[in-house]
Design a protein around this motif. Structure first.
Motif, PDB file in Angstrom:
ATOM      1  N   GLY A   1       0.354  -1.335  -0.070  1.00 34.18           N
ATOM      2  CA  GLY A   1      -0.033  -0.207  -0.517  1.00 34.18           C
ATOM      3  C   GLY A   1       0.604   1.088   0.003  1.00 34.18           C
ATOM      4  N   VAL A   2       1.930   0.807  -0.077  1.00 38.42           N
ATOM      5  CA  VAL A   2       3.314   2.558  -0.440  1.00 38.42           C
ATOM      6  C   VAL A   2       2.929   3.033  -1.327  1.00 38.42           C
ATOM      7  N   GLN A   3       2.895   4.886  -1.679  1.00 36.31           N
ATOM      8  CA  GLN A   3       2.442   5.222  -2.934  1.00 36.31           C
ATOM      9  C   GLN A   3       3.897   4.701  -3.370  1.00 36.31           C
ATOM     10  N   LEU A   4       4.236   5.064  -4.602  1.00 36.56           N
ATOM     11  CA  LEU A   4       5.340   5.394  -5.965  1.00 36.56           C
ATOM     12  C   LEU A   4       4.888   6.324  -6.627  1.00 36.56           C
ATOM     13  N   GLY A   5       6.367   6.921  -6.703  1.00 39.66           N
ATOM     14  CA  GLY A   5       5.806   8.190  -7.908  1.00 39.66           C
ATOM     15  C   GLY A   5       6.636   7.321  -8.983  1.00 39.66           C
ATOM     16  N   PRO A   6       6.375   8.326 -10.320  1.00 39.13           N
ATOM     17  CA  PRO A   6       5.761   7.603 -11.337  1.00 39.13           C
ATOM     18  C   PRO A   6       7.688   7.217 -11.789  1.00 39.13           C
ATOM     19  N   LYS A   7       8.714   7.953 -10.790  1.00 40.24           N
ATOM     20  CA  LYS A   7      10.271   6.495 -11.290  1.00 40.24           C
ATOM     21  C   LYS A   7       9.831   5.353 -10.721  1.00 40.24           C
ATOM     22  N   GLY A   8       9.408   5.552  -9.842  1.00 36.70           N
ATOM     23  CA  GLY A   8       9.380   4.329  -9.099  1.00 36.70           C
ATOM     24  C   GLY A   8       9.872   5.203  -7.146  1.00 36.70           C
ATOM     25  N   GLN A   9       9.816   6.351  -6.982  1.00 31.43           N
ATOM     26  CA  GLN A   9      10.726   6.981  -5.732  1.00 31.43           C
ATOM     27  C   GLN A   9       9.168   6.846  -5.103  1.00 31.43           C
ATOM     28  N   VAL A  10       9.610   7.069  -3.747  1.00 26.50           N
ATOM     29  CA  VAL A  10       8.747   6.480  -2.798  1.00 26.50           C
ATOM     30  C   VAL A  10       8.418   7.451  -2.383  1.00 26.50           C
ATOM     31  N   ILE A  11       7.332   7.786  -2.400  1.00 24.40           N
ATOM     32  CA  ILE A  11       6.890   9.142  -2.489  1.00 24.40           C
ATOM     33  C   ILE A  11       7.057   9.690  -0.692  1.00 24.40           C
ATOM     34  N   VAL A  12       7.107  10.328  -0.068  1.00 27.00           N
ATOM     35  CA  VAL A  12       6.898  10.897   1.585  1.00 27.00           C
ATOM     36  C   VAL A  12       6.777  12.080   1.783  1.00 27.00           C
ATOM     37  N   ASP A  13       6.620  12.396   3.047  1.00 25.77           N
ATOM     38  CA  ASP A  13       5.693  13.167   3.811  1.00 25.77           C
ATOM     39  C   ASP A  13       7.375  14.384   3.858  1.00 25.77           C
ATOM     40  N   GLU A  14       7.419  15.455   4.504  1.00 28.91           N
ATOM     41  CA  GLU A  14       8.226  16.389   5.582  1.00 28.91           C
ATOM     42  C   GLU A  14       8.951  15.089   6.814  1.00 28.91           C
TER      43      GLU A  14
END
Ligand SMILES: Cc1cc2nc3c(=O)[nH]c(=O)nc-3n(C[C@H](O)[C@H](O)[C@H](O)COP(=O)(O)OP(=O)(O)OC[C@H]3O[C@@H](n4cnc5c(N)ncnc54)[C@H](O)[C@@H]3O)c2cc1C
Ligand SMILES: NC(=O)c1ccc[n+]([C@@H]2O[C@H](COP(=O)([O-])OP(=O)(O)OC[C@H]3O[C@@H](n4cnc5c(N)ncnc54)[C@H](O)[C@@H]3O)[C@@H](O)[C@H]2O)c1
Length: 558
Positions: A375-388
């Motif tokens: 359930g971890v959200q990834l960005g278009p490059k496959g990067q992990v989307i994280v908060d600050e």
């Protein structure tokens, strides 16, 4: 809210709940004392190596379930929270590179029970191979800088003639010797990093980690549970999907070549392309640098870029701007031809290459890592989307370093690791501070900067005073080198705060590290001017730049 078992253990200790500890047969000195007691009575096997394939390599069996186990159960006993007992670890880190090692080690020093898994060691990375130390130590900063050092002797020997030296014509470079020396040093560093983890009481598990769910990691078939999971898997080089890409090499391969290429074409205009071009050029290779933009190093200050590009050309690097790679062809003699599409639609060929290096970017190592399934959200490059706070959308899973694709620099991964350690192990949510991150390109000449570029400053501050200086460094007056030095300071004309400082020239990285302190501390131009120079040096120019080269008022040149 993050409430790690370890932070409870810490606060238990700091509150001095000696009765609980005594019930559990512990020393009165608290957690640190407890570790000392046990380590005194436990023959240390840390650093002695061990089994592979999902087995803990460095921590003795007593420690795997001993001290750290007690940390968890102590917290559980204190909090009466049975759920606490279900985790094997407070923190499980996947990837023992720059960020993973730092984050794990610091979290452990805060009292968390920590494990890190890492792929088996190799000089080149793959889906199955890596090694403790990660990209920076094994395939990045360190081997690259060793190659920079090796290559710059060529200039020293050449330049020495202007000072009266007559280096023997027969002076030779032994590539095999360099390669072996480099490998020996990287192997030493790999072991040193393992020992660092062992000394920090972090369990090192060799194997490929994969997230199973929000609190479980699988390492080659063996499962571990953890209150927090830290994704620190970094990235790997990518190749363009063009015909003949299989004939090309990446930066991993370029650091492991068995012989110096006589001719090499480097595709890309970023850090890696430029640094490797300069390394091979200094070693005497015929180097062709191919990029799509008018100049390499997009994102750097435009004036600095222009100056640097001219210097690369002056040093003899052959540059091919406005070129898009179309194909790499293998010639009958085994050499390689690079086919390029020029801006005007014509085709250009660079033939007879011994090697073609693709330095066109890196991709996060999130393939088959189980993140999306968890359930971890990834960005278009496959990067992990994280908060600050470097937390993903799954609260127990955080990520740092190259895999989040923010700023791909080792000191940034270290900073994120330290912040995350505080967040998860001390329950003190801590944001990494990305203000005024300095960086350097170890090219020839070297380039380094901190703070804003002029282009960024104009967007944020309407009135600027720009100070620049271009000069021939004293060394080059006798050496005969055509290379010049360039310095630039960008000052807010209203507040006089120095917004950015940039340099091209020898030792730029060393010099700008000092100025990074001044820029981060928001020094004013007057404060910089009040500093007495060190003479004779290039760096003193920064404290003696008195004439404004250009004014910008209301966002426009004045
Ligand atoms: C050629 C080159 C030169 C560079 N030069 C510089 C420089 O001069 N200065 C600078 O600041 N930065 C430099 N960098 C960038 C720097 O190396 C990275 O920013 C830094 O290493 C990122 O650290 P990290 O911890 O995020 O990832 P990494 O250091 O890449 O570590 C990730 C680790 O995770 C492991 N791993 C991956 N998947 C798994 C898995 N499933 N299970 C277990 N382990 C796994 C990998 O094997 C690796 O060891 C350079 C990079 C390159 C490629
Ligand atoms: N000295 C240092 O600190 C240092 C050194 C090396 C790497 N690094 C880090 O590693 C990261 C990766 O470096 P890098 O050089 O691989 O990446 P980069 O993003 O800096 O450069 C990639 C280059 O490839 C080009 N490119 C991308 N797609 C292309 C295409 N389809 N056709 C032609 N060209 C294409 C881009 O225009 C760019 O010039 C950097 O962002 C940097 O943070 C740092």
């Amino acid at each position: 809210m993050i409430t790690p078992t370890s932070s409870r253990a810490q606060s238990l200790v700091s509150r001095g709940s000696s009765s609980t500890m005594q019930k559990m047969g512990m020393c009165k000195q608290g957690l640190r004392g407890l570790r000392t007691c046990l380590s005194r009575s436990t023959p240390s096997s840390i650093g002695q190596g061990g089994r592979r394939g999902g087995q803990c390599l460095w921590a003795p069996a007593q420690e795997q379930t001993g001290v750290r186990g007690l940390v968890t159960s102590m917290a559980a006993a204190a909090s009466g929270d049975a759920a606490e007992q279900k985790f094997d670890y407070d923190l499980f880190t996947i990837g023992a590179g720059s960020g993973g090692v730092r984050g794990s080690r610091i979290a452990s020093s805060y009292g968390a029970k920590v494990a890190v898994c890492e792929l088996p060691f190799d000089f080149k990375s793959s889906d199955r191979l890596g090694g403790v130390g990660g990209t920076c130590v094994l395939r990045g900063c360190v081997p690259k800088k060793l190659m920079v050092y090796a290559s710059e002797f060529a200039d020293h020997f050449h330049d020495s003639r202007g000072f009266g030296w007559s280096p023997a014509e027969s002076i030779q470079h032994d590539w095999t010797h360099m390669l072996e020396a480099k490998r020996k040093e990287l192997t030493r560093l790999n072991n040193a990093y393992k020992n660092t983890l062992g000394n920090a009481k972090v369990d090192l598990i060799e194997g490929r980690g994969k997230v199973v769910d929000a609190h479980t990691v699988d390492v080659d078939g063996k499962r571990y549970t953890a209150k927090h999971i830290m994704i620190a898997v970094g990235g790997r080089p990518t190749k363009l999907d063009i015909p003949g890409a299989e004939h090309t090499i990446t930066s991993d391969d370029a650091l492991e070549l068995s012989r110096r290429p006589d001719k090499i074409t480097v595709i890309g205009g970023g850090y890696i392309a430029v640094e490797f071009s300069c390394i091979f050029h200094r070693f005497g290779s015929d180097v062709h640098l191919v990029f799509r933009q008018p100049m390499p190093l997009r994102g750097f200050d435009e004036e600095v870029r222009k100056f640097t590009t001219d210097q690369y050309a002056a040093s003899g690097l052959q540059m091919h701007p406005f070129m898009t790679p179309a194909e790499v062809k293998k010639q009958p003699d085994g050499k390689l031809t690079v086919v390029l599409n020029a801006k005007d639609g014509s085709k250009v060929e660079i033939a007879d290459n011994d090697q073609v290096l693709m330095a066109t970017g890196r991709a996060p190592n999130t393939k088959n890592l189980g993140l999306e399934e968890a359930g971890v959200q990834l960005g278009p490059k496959g990067q992990v989307i994280v908060d600050e706070y470097c937390r993903s959308n799954v609260p127990s899973i955080s990520a740092l370093g190259d895999v989040i694709d923010r700023i791909q620099l080792t000191p940034v991964a270290l900073m994120e690791g330290m912040a995350l350690a505080r967040t998860v192990a001390l329950n003190e949510p801590t944001k990494p501070n990305y203000e005024a991150v300095p960086s350097a390109v170890f090219s020839h000449p070297e380039l380094a900067g901190v703070g804003m570029t002029e282009e960024q400053a104009v967007q944020a501050h309407p009135n600027l005073d720009i100070y620049t200086s271009s000069f021939r460094a004293m060394r080059n007056t006798l050496s005969g080198s055509p290379l010049r030095c360039f310095m630039k300071m960008i000052v807010d004309a209203d507040t006089h705060v120095v917004l950015g400082a940039h340099m091209v020239g020898d030792h730029a990285a060393e010099i700008m590290q000092g100025f990074a302190v001044a820029v981060k501390m928001k020094c004013t131009k007057e404060q910089i001017d009040s500093v007495v120079g060190i003479h004779p040096s290039s760096a003193e120019e920064f404290v003696t730049m008195r004439s404004i080269s250009r004014k910008i008022r209301g966002g426009q040149p004045a």
